[in-house]
Design a protein around this motif. Structure first.
Motif, PDB file in Angstrom:
ATOM      1  N   LYS A 169       0.873  -1.303   0.062  1.00 20.48           N
ATOM      2  CA  LYS A 169      -0.109   0.021   0.050  1.00 20.48           C
ATOM      3  C   LYS A 169       0.934   1.270  -0.013  1.00 20.48           C
ATOM      4  O   LYS A 169       1.800   1.299   0.880  1.00 20.48           O
ATOM      5  CB  LYS A 169      -0.705  -0.089   1.202  1.00 20.48           C
ATOM      6  CG  LYS A 169      -1.691   1.064   1.216  1.00 20.48           C
ATOM      7  CD  LYS A 169      -2.916   1.124   2.449  1.00 20.48           C
ATOM      8  CE  LYS A 169      -3.500   2.292   2.699  1.00 20.48           C
ATOM      9  NZ  LYS A 169      -4.355   2.049   3.809  1.00 20.48           N
ATOM     10  N   PHE A 216       0.542   5.669   0.077  1.00 23.00           N
ATOM     11  CA  PHE A 216      -0.480   6.733   0.548  1.00 23.00           C
ATOM     12  C   PHE A 216      -0.171   7.843  -0.557  1.00 23.00           C
ATOM     13  O   PHE A 216       0.965   8.294  -1.012  1.00 23.00           O
ATOM     14  CB  PHE A 216      -0.087   7.129   1.880  1.00 23.00           C
ATOM     15  CG  PHE A 216      -0.500   6.257   2.866  1.00 23.00           C
ATOM     16  CD1 PHE A 216      -1.680   6.255   3.446  1.00 23.00           C
ATOM     17  CD2 PHE A 216       0.358   4.943   3.413  1.00 23.00           C
ATOM     18  CE1 PHE A 216      -2.156   5.328   4.523  1.00 23.00           C
ATOM     19  CE2 PHE A 216       0.128   4.304   4.227  1.00 23.00           C
ATOM     20  CZ  PHE A 216      -1.171   4.426   4.931  1.00 23.00           C
ATOM     21  N   HIS A 218      -3.913   4.460  -0.891  1.00 15.90           N
ATOM     22  CA  HIS A 218      -4.891   5.380  -0.195  1.00 15.90           C
ATOM     23  C   HIS A 218      -5.074   6.595  -0.874  1.00 15.90           C
ATOM     24  O   HIS A 218      -4.130   7.395  -1.170  1.00 15.90           O
ATOM     25  CB  HIS A 218      -4.306   5.689   1.208  1.00 15.90           C
ATOM     26  CG  HIS A 218      -4.991   6.575   1.862  1.00 15.90           C
ATOM     27  ND1 HIS A 218      -5.825   6.398   3.304  1.00 15.90           N
ATOM     28  CD2 HIS A 218      -5.576   7.959   1.535  1.00 15.90           C
ATOM     29  CE1 HIS A 218      -6.380   7.635   3.638  1.00 15.90           C
ATOM     30  NE2 HIS A 218      -6.118   8.286   2.702  1.00 15.90           N
ATOM     31  N   VAL A 267      -8.123   1.304  -1.905  1.00 19.99           N
ATOM     32  CA  VAL A 267      -8.821   1.163  -0.554  1.00 19.99           C
ATOM     33  C   VAL A 267      -9.983   2.130  -0.175  1.00 19.99           C
ATOM     34  O   VAL A 267      -9.730   3.270  -0.826  1.00 19.99           O
ATOM     35  CB  VAL A 267      -7.804   0.850   0.315  1.00 19.99           C
ATOM     36  CG1 VAL A 267      -6.528  -0.175   0.091  1.00 19.99           C
ATOM     37  CG2 VAL A 267      -6.992   2.347   0.743  1.00 19.99           C
ATOM     38  N   HIS A 268     -10.916   1.523   0.590  1.00 23.54           N
ATOM     39  CA  HIS A 268     -11.862   2.684   1.053  1.00 23.54           C
ATOM     40  C   HIS A 268     -12.281   3.578   0.449  1.00 23.54           C
ATOM     41  O   HIS A 268     -12.044   4.943   0.487  1.00 23.54           O
ATOM     42  CB  HIS A 268     -11.273   3.412   2.279  1.00 23.54           C
ATOM     43  CG  HIS A 268      -9.822   3.980   2.549  1.00 23.54           C
ATOM     44  ND1 HIS A 268      -9.533   4.650   1.623  1.00 23.54           N
ATOM     45  CD2 HIS A 268      -9.048   3.618   3.618  1.00 23.54           C
ATOM     46  CE1 HIS A 268      -8.270   5.131   1.899  1.00 23.54           C
ATOM     47  NE2 HIS A 268      -7.909   4.657   3.028  1.00 23.54           N
ATOM     48  N   SER A 270     -10.247   8.704   7.459  1.00 24.52           N
ATOM     49  CA  SER A 270      -9.986   9.157   6.365  1.00 24.52           C
ATOM     50  C   SER A 270      -9.722   7.935   5.405  1.00 24.52           C
ATOM     51  O   SER A 270      -9.265   6.935   5.623  1.00 24.52           O
ATOM     52  CB  SER A 270      -8.332   9.799   6.332  1.00 24.52           C
ATOM     53  OG  SER A 270      -8.372  10.695   7.293  1.00 24.52           O
TER      54      SER A 270
END
Ligand SMILES: [Zn+2]
Ligand SMILES: [Zn+2]
Ligand SMILES: [Zn+2]
Ligand SMILES: [Zn+2]
Ligand SMILES: [Zn+2]
Ligand SMILES: [Zn+2]
Ligand SMILES: [Zn+2]
Ligand SMILES: [Zn+2]
Lengths: 463, 463, 463, 463
Positions: free
Chosen positions: C150, C152, C183, C238-239, C288
Motif C-alpha cells: 500500500k 499513500f 490510499h 482502498v476505502h 480518512s
C-alpha cells in the motif's frame, strides 16, 4: 431619415465598444468615436448598452393547438416581443396533415403579413413527412427562404415522426444546407405514462411533469444526435430543460460534432415545484418538456456560461388561464401546452444571468441574438450591430428595476409565469431597421411594419 | 497621422463586415460604409480580409534553456511574428530559483525593451514558488500588470511544482483575478521513463515522444482541473496535444467549470512520424509535450471547431538544428525543447482550418486573437477591430499561395518545422497601432517600437 | 478430528447449495447431499447459511498512530473479528522510516504471533520508499509471502509518496506479480485546507470532512489509475467513499483495465451528518477519507450490486473516545483517524445489503471473502467453501436480530460507530480450519491459534 | 445408475477444485477429495477440467427466415452443441403475426420434442406485440416456464417494435419477474441505408456491414437502456458487437443499473474484412449486427475480462452457403442472416480467451454457463457443478489441438465461419444429467433425450 445614437456602449457577441452609431435608411452605416449630430435625429444613450435587437428563435404565434388557438397572434405577440427588446421572431409554421410545405409557409405568411410589428422568419414544423413532402424541402429552402425544419420526437399520434423520417430529414437537410430542429422527448414512453396516470385518476397539472421524465428527454436527445452523426448532419435541439439532455449535447460537442442546443427562460427560473401551486395554478406552467427539479437550473446555467448551449428562445406559446388552460381542469393532458414568455425572455436572462454574475454581456448577446441569426441564416443582416447590418438596436438601461406582472405586460394573455419576479435591466428604446418602435412604455411602431426575412443556408463552419 | 483602409472585409470573433476603417493616432476611430479619403493615407484592401492583429499567447523569446538560449530574441522573434500577422506576443518571463517575481518581470522588460517590434505582455513562468513568492502575486498583478502565472507539472527537478503549490497558486489567483496556466504533463512518470530509456541506450529523438505518453498529459490535465475545481479557480491549459487532455477539458466545460485550453499549429499538422525522419532530423520536432499519433489531429480540429479549445498559441521556442538541437545528438533528453512556429502560426490555422473547411473565419479570429486578449486581460484594447481599440490590423490576402521554408522565413533559426508545406493566405500589410510595419515582404517597423501592455485581471464571465 | 455440518445452505460467490459438509483435519473434504454422521462431530445448521469465513482485507491492529496506538491489538481485534464471522484478517504492516520491508514484516509477525485468534496475512504499508526498499520488493514477495503493497497519496510529510514512487512501485509490482494498493486522496490539497481551517479556528470534527473534499479523492483515484495504465499494472483502491472515486474506477473498468475498488461499512450507513453529533461525539467518525454526503451511499450500493467495486473491508482502526479521540479535542487534525468496524463489517453488509434487497447472497460472499482471497493470493485455500479449502465456515443465522452496541461488542474500545443500529443476521457458529472458535456468544478459540498465511502472486486474469 | 469422475479439476464461476464427483440419478450428489469407486462407473479425468455443461443463451434452430429455414434443426443443432460442450440451449421461439405467445411456445415444443439431444429452454421472440399478447406475458411466465422475451429494434416492417411496445414490455417484465432481451440496432436508419445502397447498385455482402453502422447499434442500445431505466426494469442486450454499444452498457452499470450484455464468438475473432473474401464468400459472414472493424475486438475482450459483458452466446443461425446464402447473390439484403457457431462457441472463447491470457477459467465458466443460467432462471439446476445440480459436466482436455473445419464439424451446414482456425482445448467427454452423450468423437446420446427446462423468474439481485 437618419439617426445618431450617442454615448452608448455597443455590445456584440465579441465586443464592448463605447461609440456612436449612425443609422441611415434603416442600416447602420457608421460606428465611430464621435459622430456629428448635424442633420440627424439624435438619441442619447448615456449609461445604456446598445444590444443588437433580440432574435427569438422559438415562437408559436396564432397557432392552433388542441381545439383552441394561442392567445397571442402576430400582432400582440410581436408588440410584446418589441417591448422586451426582441426585433425578430422566428415562428414555427405548422405543417398540417395533407398539406404541402409550401401550403404551410403560405398560411403562415397570411398570419404574419399586416400584423407583425417586428421582422420575422419561419421554421417549418413538419407535421406530415410524406414522400412528396420530403422532396419539397430543397425547393422550400431555395424559393421560400426557409431553411430550418422542426420534427417532433414526441406527441405520439399527431406530430411525432419515426426515426426513419428523422434520419431522412437529417440527410436531406445536410444535402441542401438546412438545419433540422428536434423537439426531443420520447413520445412513446410519454404516451404510455400519460395513459397510465389518467387511468389511475392522476389528473392534476403535476402529473404533466411526472409523465414526462427527464430521462425521456435525454434519450431522445442522444438518439437524435446519433442519427445526425450517421447522417453527417448538423442538429439543433430546441428547449433543452435538463442535465440528461444538455449532457448529451456536450458529449457530442466534445467529439467535434455540429450539435446545438437551445434553452428557455422558464427552465432557468421556474421548477417542478410550480406545478404544486394552489388550485389549478400549476396549469400555467404546463409546457413540454415540463419544468424540472431545481438542480437542473444550475446545470443549464453552467452550460450557458460555457456556450455548451448556444441559443436562447422563449418557446412563446400563450394560452389564457381562464378558458384555455382550464380545458384541462379535469385532465392534465388536455391543458394546452405552453406559456407566455416572449416579452420577458431577455430580461430574465439579463437579470439572472448578467446581473447575478453567471454570464457576461457578450454571451448575453450571443445567446439572445447573434448565434440565433447565424444558426438560422439571418446573419449578418440581423444579430449584430455592425456596419451594413439592419439597425435593429435596443437601448438597454441596466439600472431600471421592475416587477414582472401580467397587469402591465403587453402579451394578450391573462397571466405571466414570471409574475412577481423583480428584475433589473429594461429596454429604454427599441429600433427596428432604424425606426423607433418602442420608447419607454410607448409602442410607436405599427402592426404590419415587420418584414419577412428569407433565411440563408446553414453550414456549421459559419457558426 | 491618420489612415483609411478601404474596401476590405473586417472579420471579428463574431462579425464579418464590408466597411472602411479609419485610424487616427493609432486607434480605430470609425468603421463606416464609406469613409472619405481626404486628409488620410489611403490603403486599398479590396479582396482582402481585415483581421485584428494576431496575439500569440505563448512565446519563449531570448529564453535560456539547458545551457543554451533560444535562437530568437525579441528583435528577430517579433519581426517574424509581424510577418505572420501577429502584432502582440505574450512572452513567458522566466522566474528562476532565488529570484522574486518582480526580478523576473524586470529582467524580461530588459530583454524586450528596445528590441520588440510588436507589442508585448508577460506571463510569469514561476520557477520557485517559495512562500514569499506566493505573497508577491497580488502585487505583481496590481503593479506589474502581469496577471497570468504558469506553473509546470513536468520538468522534475527544475520547474516542476508539487500539487500543494499548484493548488495554492490557483487559490491565490482566484482571489486576485489572475489566471493560472499549467504545462500539464506528469513529470514524475516522464522522469522515470526517460531514465529507463537512456539506461537501455534508447537515445534517438523518437524516444522523446515514447517517454512522454499522452496518458501522462491526460492525467496532469485532469488533476489540474480537479484542483482548480476545489480551489474555485479558472484554469488555462497550455499546448494541449492529445485526446486524453482535450477530453478532460471538455468534461470540465460540460460541468460548467471555467477551464480553457490552448493548442498549437505543430500539433495540428505534424505527428509522431516526424521523429523518424532520416538522420537526426527528428530533433527538429523535439518539443514538450511531443507530437502525437496522427489520429489526435482530428480530435483537436473537432475541439477547435466547437471552441472546446479556446486559444491558439505558437509555443515558439526556437533552437538551431546545427549547434543547438545537436546538443542531444547522443541523448534525446539533452535536445533543447521547442520549435520555431511564431511566424507561421496564423498561416497554418488559416490554411488547414479555414481553407480546408474545418473552422470558419470568426473562429479563426477568436482563436488567434480575441479569446487570447480576453483571457489575458488585453481586451478590448487588443483582440478586435473596433472603435477605440488599437489599430492592430492585418490585411490578409486569401489568394496568395506560398511554400513555407526556412530559406525565406524571418525567424533567426536554421530550419522550419513546416518546411515545404504549401499554404494559401498571407498578410499583405500589417499595422501596429496604425503604423504600417509589414508591407508584403518588407519590414517597415523597427525594433523597439513594441510597447509593453499591462494585463488586466481575469474573470471567467468576461470570456 | 472431523466434523459434519448438516442441513445448512452453503453459499459461495457463485453457488447456493443445500448440502452437508465434511471437515477433516481442518480441511473440507466432502460436500454431499447426505453425509453419514457416524464417527464425526455433528453440527446441525438447519435454517442457516454456511458462508466461507469472512476475510477482512483492511485492518490496522496494534498500530501506532500519532503518538498513540490502536485500541485493539491482534488478540482483541481478531476475537472481535471472529464474532463477526471473519476468520482471516489482512493487516497492514507498517513500514517506518529507515526500516527495511523485511523489518516491517518481522515486527508485524511479532505483533500477531501468539495473539491472533484467526488466520492472518499482511500487506506492507510502505512508509519510506527508498531505492533499496524498492529493490526489496521481489524478495518480500518471494520469501515473506507478502504480495500487496500500500502506498499513500495522502498524509503529507509522513506517509505520502510522490508520483514517481507510486509509478515505480506499480511497475515493480507488475513485474513481480504484486498488487499495489492506494490510499487515494490528494494529500497536498488536504494539507493546505487543514492548515487554513485551523488558522481560522475551525477545530471541530466536522472540519475533518470539510478539509478532505470528495474531489480530492476522485482526483487521486483517477491519477493512480492513469499511472497504473501507463505502468501496465493492476491497482487496488482502498476505502472508496464517493461517487467521484467510484466513477473513476468504473471508467477504468469500462476500458478493460484491471482496476479494483474496496469500500467499507461506515461509508454505506454513516454520513457527513454524523460529524455534527452533539459535543465531541463527531470525533468517533473521524477517519480518512471522511464520511460523505448521504447521496454517495446510493452510488456505492449501486457499485456493489454490479461488482463495480469488488471488495469490502472494515478499515478497522480503533481508538477509544476517551483518552484517544480526545487528543483532538481542540484540533480535529489531532484526532486519531479510524473507527472500530472489524466486528460488524459482515453484519452491516448483510443487513443493509442482503436483507434490504440491494445485493444477493453470492455477492455478499464475493465481497466479504472470495474476491478478497483472490485479490490477495489466498485463494483457494481461503475464500470459499470447497473441497480442499480450509474449513473456515460461518454458520449464519439469518433470523437473529440484534442491536449493535459497544456494551456488548468484543472490540477493546469504548464506542461503536454503528451504535443502536438494529440488524438481522448473525453468526451462530464460526469454524477456523475446522475448529469451532465462536459458538453463539462464547469464544471457544484462543489467542495464538491464528496462522500466518503466505500470499501468492497476483494476476488479474485469475480474479 | 451412478458415476464417479475422478481426479479432474472442477471449475465453477468462482472455484477451481481438485476433487472427485459422484453422480447419482443424473444429479451431483457428492464432491469429495476421494470418492470410492465401488459400485459406480468410474471415469478418469486426470489432466482435465470439469466444466459445468455450457449453456448457450442464443440459438435459432429450425427457424424460418426469409422464405427458407435454418440448416440446423433441434436434432443436428443440439448434437453439434453437445460436441462443443454445450448441454443446454435456450432457443428463440418465434412468435409470428397473429399468433398468441402460447402458440409460439407450443410450436417450438413441437420442433424440439423428440429431437433435442441436450436440454433446452425457450425465450420468446415477440413478433406481434398486440394488446392481447402483452396481457399473455404473466401467464406465459407462470405456466409455460418462459421468462425471457426478446424484442427487436431492427428489421423494420417485420419484427421491429416501436418504443411504446418496448417500454410496455419492459414494465410488464419488471412486474412479473421476466427479463427483456433486445436486438439493439436502429432499424429505421438501417432500412434507409439498405434501400439507398441497393438503389446505387451496391449489392455485395460488404454492403451488409456498411449499411448497419456501429453507431446504429450504439444508439439502440442506449435507447433501450434509458427505457429500462424509466421502467425500472432489468435489460439484456443480445449480441453486442462494438464499442459504442458495449460502452453504453458499461455506462449504465457504472450507475448501478441492472443492465446485461452478451457477445458472441464471431465478434471476437472475425471482422469486417471477412466480407471482402473472394467471390461470394463474404456471405458466410452476413449476420446482424454485422462484423466490425478489428479494433472493436479488443474492446470486447476487455469487457469480458471485467465482466462488463456478462454472457456469451453463439447466435447460432445456420444457412448453407450453397442454396441458402446464395439467395442474396445479387442483393445482400436477401442473404439469410446468421452463421453456424453453436459447436465452436466454447472452443473459441477458451482458446482465444483462456489460452491467450485474456480471461481466466472462472470467467470462462461464468460467461459460458453460470451467468446464463442465472439470467434465464435455470440456476442452480443448471450452470454449475454443485451438489444437487444436474450432472451436466464437460470433461475438457486442455491439451488437445484441432483445426476447426466444416469437414469434420457436426452442424448440418456446408461451411464454418471459423474454418482453418487452430484451437487448443476440447471436450473429452460430455455428460447430460449423468448420461455420457459425447465420448471423444462419438455421439452416444440420442435425439429426444433433451428435456425442456422451465425457466424461473428473474430478479437482478440474484445475478
Ligand atoms: Zn417543442
Ligand atoms: Zn415550441
Ligand atoms: Zn510547456
Ligand atoms: Zn512553452
Ligand atoms: Zn487509508
Ligand atoms: Zn486503513
Ligand atoms: Zn438478433
Ligand atoms: Zn439471434
Amino acid at each position: 431619415m437618419s439617426t445618431v445614437i450617442r454615448r452608448g456602449t455597443i455590445v456584440t457577441a465579441s465586443d464592448i465598444v463605447r461609440a456612436d452609431v449612425l443609422i441611415e435608411d434603416g442600416i447602420v452605416t457608421s460606428i465611430a468615436a464621435n459622430l456629428p449630430a448635424a442633420g440627424h435625429d439624435v438619441v442619447d444613450a448615456t449609461g445604456c448598452y446598445l444590444f443588437p435587437g433580440g432574435i427569438d428563435p422559438h415562437t408559436h404565434l396564432d397557432m392552433p393547438f388542441g381545439g383552441t388557438v394561442t392567445a397571442d397572434d402576430f400582432r400582440t405577440g410581436t408588440i410584446a416581443a418589441a417591448f422586451g427588446g426582441t426585433t425578430t421572431v422566428i415562428d414555427f409554421a405548422l405543417h398540417a396533415k395533407g398539406q404541402s410545405l409550401h401550403d404551410a409557409v403560405r398560411i403562415w405568411h397570411g398570419k404574419a403579413e399586416g400584423k407583425a410589428a417586428v421582422d420575422y422568419s419561419f421554421h417549418v414544423m413538419i407535421g406530415d413527412l410524406r414522400e412528396d413532402v420530403m422532396r419539397e424541402i430543397p425547393d422550400v429552402v431555395e424559393r421560400e427562404g426557409v431553411s430550418s425544419f422542426k420534427v417532433f420526437m414526441a406527441y405520439k399520434g399527431t406530430f411525432q415522426v419515426d426515426d426513419e423520417t428523422l434520419f431522412r430529414t437529417l440527410r436531406m437537410a445536410a444535402d441542401v444546407g438546412a438545419l433540422v430542429q428536434v423537439h426531443a422527448e420520447n413520445g412513446d414512453v410519454i404516451d404510455v405514462l400519460v395513459r397510465e396516470a389518467l387511468a389511475k385518476g392522476q389528473i392534476e397539472p403535476r402529473y404533466h411533469a411526472l409523465t414526462r421524465p427527464p430521462e425521456a428527454e435525454g434519450e431522445a436527445t442522444a438518439r437524435a444526435i446519433r442519427l445526425a452523426e450517421i447522417a453527417k448532419a448538423p442538429l439543433y435541439v430546441v428547449h433543452v430543460t435538463c442535465a440528461q439532455a444538455a449532457d448529451a449535447i456536450s458529449d457530442a460537442r466534445k467529439r467535434g460534432l455540429p450539435i446545438y442546443g437551445e434553452t428557455c427562460p422558464q427552465y432557468l427560473v421556474c421548477d417542478i415545484g410550480d406545478y404544486d401551486r394552489p388550485g389549478f395554478e400549476g396549469a400555467k406552467y404546463v409546457m413540454s418538456p415540463p419544468l424540472r427539479e431545481k438542480w437542473h437550473q444550475d446545470v443549464l446555467w453552467g452550460k450557458l456560461a460555457n456556450l455548451e448551449l448556444q441559443a436562447f428562445g422563449s418557446d412563446q406559446c400563450s394560452f389564457n388561464f381562464k378558458g384555455q388552460k382550464e380545458l384541462g381542469l379535469h385532465n392534465f393532458s388536455l391543458i394546452p401546452n405552453g406559456a407566455p414568455t416572449i416579452e420577458d425572455r431577455m430580461a430574465i436572462l439579463y437579470h439572472f444571468g448578467v446581473n447575478e454574475g453567471r454570464i457576461g454581456l457578450n454571451k448575453f448577446v450571443a445567446l439572445t441574438s447573434t448565434n440565433v441569426a447565424k444558426l438560422f441564416g439571418l446573419f449578418p443582416r440581423k444579430g449584430t450591430i455592425a456596419v451594413g447590418s439592419d439597425a435593429d438596436i435596443v437601448i438597454w438601461d441596466p439600472e431600471v428595476e421592475r416587477t414582472i406582472t401580467a397587469e402591465t405586460h403587453h402579451m394578450n394573455v391573462d397571466y405571466n409565469p414570471f409574475e412577481g419576479m423583480r428584475v433589473k435591466g429594461k429596454p429604454r428604446k427599441v429600433f427596428l431597421r432604424g425606426h423607433l418602435i418602442v420608447d419607454g412604455d410607448s409602442f410607436l411602431g405599427e402592426p404590419g411594419m415587420g418584414s419577412f426575412l428569407r433565411a440563408g443556408r446553414f453550414t456549421p463552419v459559419n457558426l
